[in-house]
Design a protein around this motif. Structure first.
Motif, PDB file in Angstrom:
ATOM      1  N   ASN A   1      -7.769  13.186  -2.008  1.00 52.45           N
ATOM      2  CA  ASN A   1      -8.550  12.115  -1.429  1.00 52.45           C
ATOM      3  C   ASN A   1      -7.664  11.110  -0.853  1.00 52.45           C
ATOM      4  O   ASN A   1      -6.679  10.381  -1.318  1.00 52.45           O
ATOM      5  CB  ASN A   1      -9.130  11.181  -2.700  1.00 52.45           C
ATOM      6  CG  ASN A   1      -9.965  10.080  -2.444  1.00 52.45           C
ATOM      7  OD1 ASN A   1     -10.129   9.646  -0.954  1.00 52.45           O
ATOM      8  ND2 ASN A   1     -10.542   9.158  -3.375  1.00 52.45           N
ATOM      9  N   GLN A   2      -7.667  11.169   0.452  1.00 52.44           N
ATOM     10  CA  GLN A   2      -6.659  10.339   1.557  1.00 52.44           C
ATOM     11  C   GLN A   2      -6.724   8.833   1.400  1.00 52.44           C
ATOM     12  O   GLN A   2      -5.820   8.103   1.495  1.00 52.44           O
ATOM     13  CB  GLN A   2      -6.837  10.635   2.960  1.00 52.44           C
ATOM     14  CG  GLN A   2      -6.519  12.263   3.174  1.00 52.44           C
ATOM     15  CD  GLN A   2      -4.895  12.439   2.648  1.00 52.44           C
ATOM     16  OE1 GLN A   2      -3.948  11.826   3.239  1.00 52.44           O
ATOM     17  NE2 GLN A   2      -4.736  13.368   1.892  1.00 52.44           N
ATOM     18  N   GLU A   3      -7.945   8.396   0.887  1.00 55.65           N
ATOM     19  CA  GLU A   3      -8.069   6.893   0.556  1.00 55.65           C
ATOM     20  C   GLU A   3      -7.351   6.515  -0.470  1.00 55.65           C
ATOM     21  O   GLU A   3      -6.900   5.142  -0.718  1.00 55.65           O
ATOM     22  CB  GLU A   3      -9.579   6.725   0.055  1.00 55.65           C
ATOM     23  CG  GLU A   3     -10.572   7.001   1.321  1.00 55.65           C
ATOM     24  CD  GLU A   3     -12.108   6.612   1.018  1.00 55.65           C
ATOM     25  OE1 GLU A   3     -12.386   6.309  -0.173  1.00 55.65           O
ATOM     26  OE2 GLU A   3     -12.950   6.680   1.587  1.00 55.65           O
ATOM     27  N   ARG A   4      -6.998   7.251  -1.310  1.00 52.82           N
ATOM     28  CA  ARG A   4      -5.861   7.055  -2.580  1.00 52.82           C
ATOM     29  C   ARG A   4      -4.750   6.074  -1.845  1.00 52.82           C
ATOM     30  O   ARG A   4      -3.875   5.256  -2.476  1.00 52.82           O
ATOM     31  CB  ARG A   4      -5.388   8.161  -3.296  1.00 52.82           C
ATOM     32  CG  ARG A   4      -6.463   8.478  -4.132  1.00 52.82           C
ATOM     33  CD  ARG A   4      -7.010   7.560  -5.319  1.00 52.82           C
ATOM     34  NE  ARG A   4      -7.697   7.935  -6.207  1.00 52.82           N
ATOM     35  CZ  ARG A   4      -8.716   7.464  -6.755  1.00 52.82           C
ATOM     36  NH1 ARG A   4      -9.128   6.406  -6.570  1.00 52.82           N
ATOM     37  NH2 ARG A   4      -9.091   8.069  -7.942  1.00 52.82           N
ATOM     38  N   LYS A   5      -4.199   6.648  -0.583  1.00 52.70           N
ATOM     39  CA  LYS A   5      -3.086   6.061   0.144  1.00 52.70           C
ATOM     40  C   LYS A   5      -3.490   4.553   0.212  1.00 52.70           C
ATOM     41  O   LYS A   5      -2.025   3.807   0.705  1.00 52.70           O
ATOM     42  CB  LYS A   5      -2.535   7.021   1.192  1.00 52.70           C
ATOM     43  CG  LYS A   5      -2.260   8.322   0.837  1.00 52.70           C
ATOM     44  CD  LYS A   5      -1.860   9.105   2.403  1.00 52.70           C
ATOM     45  CE  LYS A   5      -1.189  10.384   1.946  1.00 52.70           C
ATOM     46  NZ  LYS A   5      -0.689  11.304   3.037  1.00 52.70           N
ATOM     47  N   GLU A   6      -4.471   4.036   0.111  1.00 52.27           N
ATOM     48  CA  GLU A   6      -4.675   2.667   0.557  1.00 52.27           C
ATOM     49  C   GLU A   6      -4.526   1.891  -0.761  1.00 52.27           C
ATOM     50  O   GLU A   6      -4.475   0.659  -0.737  1.00 52.27           O
ATOM     51  CB  GLU A   6      -6.112   2.358   0.986  1.00 52.27           C
ATOM     52  CG  GLU A   6      -6.558   3.122   2.289  1.00 52.27           C
ATOM     53  CD  GLU A   6      -5.886   2.571   3.296  1.00 52.27           C
ATOM     54  OE1 GLU A   6      -5.337   1.482   3.400  1.00 52.27           O
ATOM     55  OE2 GLU A   6      -5.606   3.086   4.392  1.00 52.27           O
TER      56      GLU A   6
ATOM     57  N   LYS B   1       0.896  -1.265   0.144  1.00 55.86           N
ATOM     58  CA  LYS B   1      -0.024   0.052   0.093  1.00 55.86           C
ATOM     59  C   LYS B   1       0.897   1.075   0.015  1.00 55.86           C
ATOM     60  O   LYS B   1       1.868   1.153   0.683  1.00 55.86           O
ATOM     61  CB  LYS B   1      -0.842   0.144   1.320  1.00 55.86           C
ATOM     62  CG  LYS B   1      -2.126  -1.051   1.080  1.00 55.86           C
ATOM     63  CD  LYS B   1      -2.991  -1.147   2.352  1.00 55.86           C
ATOM     64  CE  LYS B   1      -3.889  -2.096   2.219  1.00 55.86           C
ATOM     65  NZ  LYS B   1      -4.631  -2.176   1.103  1.00 55.86           N
ATOM     66  N   ALA B   2       0.415   2.282  -0.572  1.00 55.08           N
ATOM     67  CA  ALA B   2       1.366   3.381  -0.735  1.00 55.08           C
ATOM     68  C   ALA B   2       1.423   4.000   0.575  1.00 55.08           C
ATOM     69  O   ALA B   2       2.516   4.697   0.755  1.00 55.08           O
ATOM     70  CB  ALA B   2       0.404   4.570  -1.757  1.00 55.08           C
TER      71      ALA B   2
END
Length: 403
Positions: A135-140, A24-25
């Motif tokens: 969009n902080q969900e992109r780090k997942e 994961k990023a």
């Protein structure tokens, strides 16, 4: 309890084995770091392996990551078990990433802590752009990741140079410096033309020479290493390396690939390329490992340039810009082609005829055309070419400049 466990497949290749996994990023951001290539002392010693981070580019990539069409199919490449401050982690078992084989080529990677103990070799902007997403969900999101274990800093630099050396977005000076990162670890007889040129470029920059303190390492240049005043000029590593290369190799990439067929300590040597036809004037000196002779020739020539041209600069002179240095190296190459006894060359004889030329004249310009015009002036002044061979619309300018 481990910070993270990953599944990976092993790939065996000549330089080293490596492992491909997904991560994961947000996790990769937490356990990895990138370090900018820079000089760290007055001997020209380097550390780091990356170009400078470009915030504008990071924001642009972050915007792309936020988009519905975001995709990063290419791998982020890292070197595990590497501490930014202390180098390779060898003995500390509690900090080292561990490998366990499960079956066939499948492995489990155990990352014991969230310390930043993985150096990014390639992909720093792709990864660090996740810090710029809305969009902080992109780090997942999962990223493809290639992991080298226990790879020394010199080989991290070599990999970066190999991967990026032909990409226009990577500054050529950076790629060339990376090729020469570990040059002091190798016997000089194994130096490819590029490594030879990088070594002597650094020597010109850090030892007493007309270029001392004037050669810029593109990604980061530590000015306080040098006593530079506002009247001095700065030239790129790539310009000097290319100039040295033209004296010893007409096809340096070919020479590098051919010499790379043998390992550094098991037979690699310049003898491997002796049968290639190459008209570069100092080729034989290079093949015979007469490195200091080549260096002294270059230093002597530019010493004469300094006396005859650089000390008489008028205004914004092109003779100290990239086009001027390029033209001067081509001039040196021509002189050497016409003289077989290099020790008896008096370079003043060739530079005196142009010592009064105003290289800030509007006839010159900072472009390929400008380099050609400087070269023509140098060649006509020394009867290397006739004024009749010059374009008719330029003849009067050259005559004027040489009068």
């Amino acid at each position: 309890m481990s910070f993270l466990k990953l599944k990976a497949i092993k790939i065996d290749q000549p330089l080293a084995s490596f492992y491909i996994t997904k991560i994961k990023a947000k996790d990769l951001l937490e356990i990895s770091f990138s370090e900018e290539l820079q000089y760290i002392d007055e001997s020209g010693k380097l550390k780091g392996n990356q170009r400078k981070k470009d915030e504008k580019r990071l924001k642009s990539i972050g915007r792309y990551i936020d988009s519905i069409e975001m995709s990063f199919p290419n791998s982020i490449i890292i070197a595990a078990n590497y501490d930014k401050n202390r180098g390779q982690i060898i003995d500390n078992k509690d900090r080292r990433w561990k490998l366990t084989k499960s079956n066939d080529d499948f492995y489990e990677i155990d990352i014991p802590t969230n310390e930043k103990l993985a150096s990014i070799i390639d992909g720093q902007h792709r990864l660090n752009a996740f810090d710029y997403v809305t969009n902080q969900e992109r780090k997942e999101l999962d990223l493809v990741c290639t992991i080298f274990f226990d790879l020394s800093s010199s080989y991290q630099a070599f990999l970066f140079a190999t991967i990026n050396g032909n990409q226009k977005k990577v500054d050529k000076s950076l790629a060339l410096e990376q090729f020469g990162f570990n040059i002091d670890d190798e016997p000089s007889k194994s130096w490819t033309p590029e490594k030879f040129a990088v070594y002597y470029c650094r020597k010109l920059n850090f030892k007493e020479s007309p270029f001392k303190g004037k050669i810029k390492l593109a990604p980061k240049f530590t000015n306080d290493l040098f006593d530079i005043n506002s009247d001095d000029f700065i030239i790129s590593t790539a310009t000097i390396v290319d100039g040295i290369l033209m004296l010893i190799s007409s096809r340096p990439k070919r020479d590098r690939v051919e010499m790379g067929q043998h390992s550094i300590f098991k037979g690699r040597g310049r003898y491997l390329i002796k049968d290639f036809r190459d008209s570069s004037p100092l080729r034989n000196l290079y093949l015979n490992n007469e490195d200091e002779k080549i260096y002294e020739i270059i230093k002597s020539f530019f010493g004469s340039v300094e006396i005859n041209l650089w000390n008489n600069i008028q205004g914004n002179s092109y003779i100290i810009k990239t086009v001027g240095i390029q033209a001067l190296f081509e001039f040196l190459k021509k002189i050497l082609q016409l003289n077989t006894n290099y020790s008896n060359i008096d370079f003043d004889d060739y530079l005196n005829p142009v010592s009064g030329v105003n290289f800030a004249d509007n006839y010159f310009q900072a472009s390929g055309v400008g380099k050609s015009r400087i070269k023509r002036v140098l060649f006509v002044a020394n009867d290397f070419m006739s004024i009749d061979d010059v374009k008719e619309n330029e003849q009067s300018d050259i005559v004027r400049l040489l009068s």
